[in-house]
Design an enzyme around this catalytic site. Structure first.
Site, PDB file in Angstrom:
ATOM      1  N   MET A  31       0.841  -1.202   0.000  1.00 33.49           N
ATOM      2  CA  MET A  31       0.000   0.000   0.000  1.00 33.49           C
ATOM      3  C   MET A  31       0.878   1.255   0.000  1.00 33.49           C
ATOM      4  O   MET A  31       0.403   2.354   0.315  1.00 33.49           O
ATOM      5  CB  MET A  31      -0.938   0.005   1.208  1.00 33.49           C
ATOM      6  N   ALA A  33       3.951   3.973   1.119  1.00 31.85           N
ATOM      7  CA  ALA A  33       4.603   4.457   2.342  1.00 31.85           C
ATOM      8  C   ALA A  33       5.698   3.461   2.722  1.00 31.85           C
ATOM      9  O   ALA A  33       5.752   2.947   3.846  1.00 31.85           O
ATOM     10  CB  ALA A  33       3.593   4.668   3.473  1.00 31.85           C
ATOM     11  N   ARG A  36      11.954  -0.036   5.155  1.00 27.89           N
ATOM     12  CA  ARG A  36      12.941  -1.114   5.013  1.00 27.89           C
ATOM     13  C   ARG A  36      12.277  -2.508   4.933  1.00 27.89           C
ATOM     14  O   ARG A  36      12.783  -3.404   4.257  1.00 27.89           O
ATOM     15  CB  ARG A  36      13.873  -1.018   6.226  1.00 27.89           C
ATOM     16  N   GLY A  37      11.139  -2.695   5.616  1.00 22.29           N
ATOM     17  CA  GLY A  37      10.441  -3.985   5.561  1.00 22.29           C
ATOM     18  C   GLY A  37       9.977  -4.304   4.145  1.00 22.29           C
ATOM     19  O   GLY A  37      10.226  -5.400   3.618  1.00 22.29           O
ATOM     20  N   HIS A  38       9.339  -3.324   3.512  1.00 23.64           N
ATOM     21  CA  HIS A  38       8.901  -3.520   2.123  1.00 23.64           C
ATOM     22  C   HIS A  38      10.103  -3.789   1.220  1.00 23.64           C
ATOM     23  O   HIS A  38      10.061  -4.647   0.341  1.00 23.64           O
ATOM     24  CB  HIS A  38       8.196  -2.260   1.606  1.00 23.64           C
ATOM     25  N   GLY A 148       4.915 -10.238   3.872  1.00 24.10           N
ATOM     26  CA  GLY A 148       5.629 -10.172   5.144  1.00 24.10           C
ATOM     27  C   GLY A 148       4.933 -10.975   6.235  1.00 24.10           C
ATOM     28  O   GLY A 148       3.703 -11.002   6.318  1.00 24.10           O
ATOM     29  N   GLU A 149       5.744 -11.588   7.088  1.00 18.57           N
ATOM     30  CA  GLU A 149       5.182 -12.243   8.284  1.00 18.57           C
ATOM     31  C   GLU A 149       4.611 -11.208   9.249  1.00 18.57           C
ATOM     32  O   GLU A 149       3.882 -11.559  10.160  1.00 18.57           O
ATOM     33  CB  GLU A 149       6.267 -13.063   8.985  1.00 18.57           C
ATOM     34  N   SER A 187       4.174   1.194   8.125  1.00 22.06           N
ATOM     35  CA  SER A 187       3.840   2.522   7.588  1.00 22.06           C
ATOM     36  C   SER A 187       3.088   3.327   8.634  1.00 22.06           C
ATOM     37  O   SER A 187       3.111   4.557   8.621  1.00 22.06           O
ATOM     38  CB  SER A 187       2.980   2.388   6.333  1.00 22.06           C
TER      39      SER A 187
HETATM   40  P1  AMP Z   1       1.514  -2.892   3.572  1.00 22.36           P
HETATM   41  O1  AMP Z   1       2.000  -1.882   2.587  1.00 22.36           O
HETATM   42  O2  AMP Z   1       1.653  -2.458   4.979  1.00 22.36           O
HETATM   43  O3  AMP Z   1       0.179  -3.453   3.213  1.00 22.36           O
HETATM   44  O4  AMP Z   1       2.526  -4.108   3.452  1.00 22.36           O
HETATM   45  C1  AMP Z   1       2.880  -4.654   2.217  1.00 22.36           C
HETATM   46  C2  AMP Z   1       3.670  -5.914   2.463  1.00 22.36           C
HETATM   47  O5  AMP Z   1       4.835  -5.607   3.217  1.00 22.36           O
HETATM   48  C3  AMP Z   1       2.885  -6.958   3.267  1.00 22.36           C
HETATM   49  O6  AMP Z   1       3.172  -8.247   2.755  1.00 22.36           O
HETATM   50  C4  AMP Z   1       3.429  -6.771   4.652  1.00 22.36           C
HETATM   51  O7  AMP Z   1       3.341  -7.924   5.451  1.00 22.36           O
HETATM   52  C5  AMP Z   1       4.880  -6.447   4.350  1.00 22.36           C
HETATM   53  N1  AMP Z   1       5.504  -5.762   5.487  1.00 22.36           N
HETATM   54  C6  AMP Z   1       5.036  -4.655   6.134  1.00 22.36           C
HETATM   55  N2  AMP Z   1       5.853  -4.347   7.175  1.00 22.36           N
HETATM   56  C7  AMP Z   1       6.833  -5.273   7.177  1.00 22.36           C
HETATM   57  C8  AMP Z   1       7.977  -5.509   8.002  1.00 22.36           C
HETATM   58  N3  AMP Z   1       8.263  -4.731   9.057  1.00 22.36           N
HETATM   59  N4  AMP Z   1       8.768  -6.563   7.722  1.00 22.36           N
HETATM   60  C9  AMP Z   1       8.491  -7.377   6.662  1.00 22.36           C
HETATM   61  N5  AMP Z   1       7.431  -7.212   5.849  1.00 22.36           N
HETATM   62  C10 AMP Z   1       6.614  -6.181   6.096  1.00 22.36           C
END
Ligand code: AMP
Length: 281
Positions: A31, A33, A36-38, A148-149, A187
């Site tokens: 989504m 924003a 580092r995780g993304h 992501g987990e 985010s």
């Molecule tokens: P989001 O943009 O928050 O919907 O997340 C997009 C993807 O990034 C999803 O698969 C999340 O699980 C993953 N994600 C978000 N935060 C983290 C993180 N801290 N570590 C690993 N993956 C993440």
């Protein structure tokens, strides 16, 4: 170079061209924003696929009426800069009208796994997630998809969806990336003020304390109740759940045995921000 693609026919032509070169394709749904995780998901995808497409779409159907859809951050040019820095091949940037044209009428419900935990506190959320991810899969037609987990229930749900609907896609889970103090990157962390940011690390502290207690044989119900009380005492406004679940199907776990994989999952509110996290037990 990171291609910026906003039209579905352009996406399909690009995917066809890469397929023509014999490339394998990975998708990282996000989504935006980005943090580092993304970017770790993208780097993992780059190692496993020839071409990596990152989607950025703030999906309105997975937000409840009182949730943060309108205030969700949308720093598109910074996101694209980050995607370039890790070598994503394309950013898929559909708008709401592309994803949900007039007359759109389909919803996917993954029974069972979507019901407890976030399913209970965010009604309709996982139908929105399952439907948009199925659409992204049909648009991108990836070989592999990276999640992501951090959003553990979502990862389990997508695996179920892919299996149940015979989608020919390998779903890869990527471990949670954390700040140096243990807070899971999100985010939504940017909503936290300085005090809340300090308090936020208590989620990971409480999970690790609970995990150690459970592994040493302490009563599960008592441990979870104490962990919840700890978060409330530290200044969390509410704890939606602090729960121990089977790591595969998320069914409730009342006794711990070293053989079965379990997961501790937490959702808690700090001010106006809802944070989630989980760890393996
Ligand atoms: P989001 O943009 O928050 O919907 O997340 C997009 C993807 O990034 C999803 O698969 C999340 O699980 C993953 N994600 C978000 N935060 C983290 C993180 N801290 N570590 C690993 N993956 C993440």
């Amino acid at each position: 170079m990171t291609l910026e693609i906003t039209a579905l026919d352009a996406l399909r032509s690009q995917v066809a061209a890469w397929r023509g070169e014999g490339a394998t394709i990975g998708v990282v749904p996000t989504m935006g924003a980005l943090h580092r995780g993304h970017l770790t998901l993208v780097e993992t995808a780059k190692k496993r696929c020839d071409r990596v497409i990152v989607s950025i779409f703030v999906n309105p159907t997975q937000f409840g009426p009182n949730e943060d859809f309108s205030r969700y951050p949308r720093p598109l040019s910074a996101d694209l800069e980050q995607l370039r820095s890790v070598g994503a091949d394309a950013a898929w940037l559909p708008d709401v009208a592309t994803m949900y044209p007039e007359g759109f009428a389909t919803s996917i419900h993954v029974a069972g796994i979507s019901e407890p935990l976030d399913g209970q506190f965010r009604p309709g959320h996982f139908d929105g997630v399952a439907t948009v991810v199925a659409k992204l899969f049909n648009q991108v037609t990836p070989d592999l998809a990276f999640f992501g987990e951090k959003d553990y229930q979502q990862l389990c749900l997508i695996k179920r969806l892919v299996n149940d609907l015979n989608m020919n896609i390998k779903v890869v889970g990527v471990p949670t990336v954390r700040e140096s103090d243990g807070l899971a990157m999100s985010s939504r962390n940017q909503y936290l003020n300085a005090n809340e940011r300090k308090t936020a690390i208590q989620i990971s502290t409480a999970m690790h304390t609970a995990r150690d207690a459970i592994k040493s044989g302490r009563d599960i119900t008592t441990t979870l109740r104490e962990a919840t009380a700890h978060l409330l005492a530290q200044g969390f406004r509410a704890v939606d759940y602090f729960d121990l679940r089977d790591a595969n199907n998320l069914s409730a776990v009342t006794t711990y045995s070293t053989g079965g994989a379990c997961r501790l999952l937490v959702a808690a509110h700090l001010g106006t921000t809802r944070l989630i996290d989980n760890i393996e037990v």
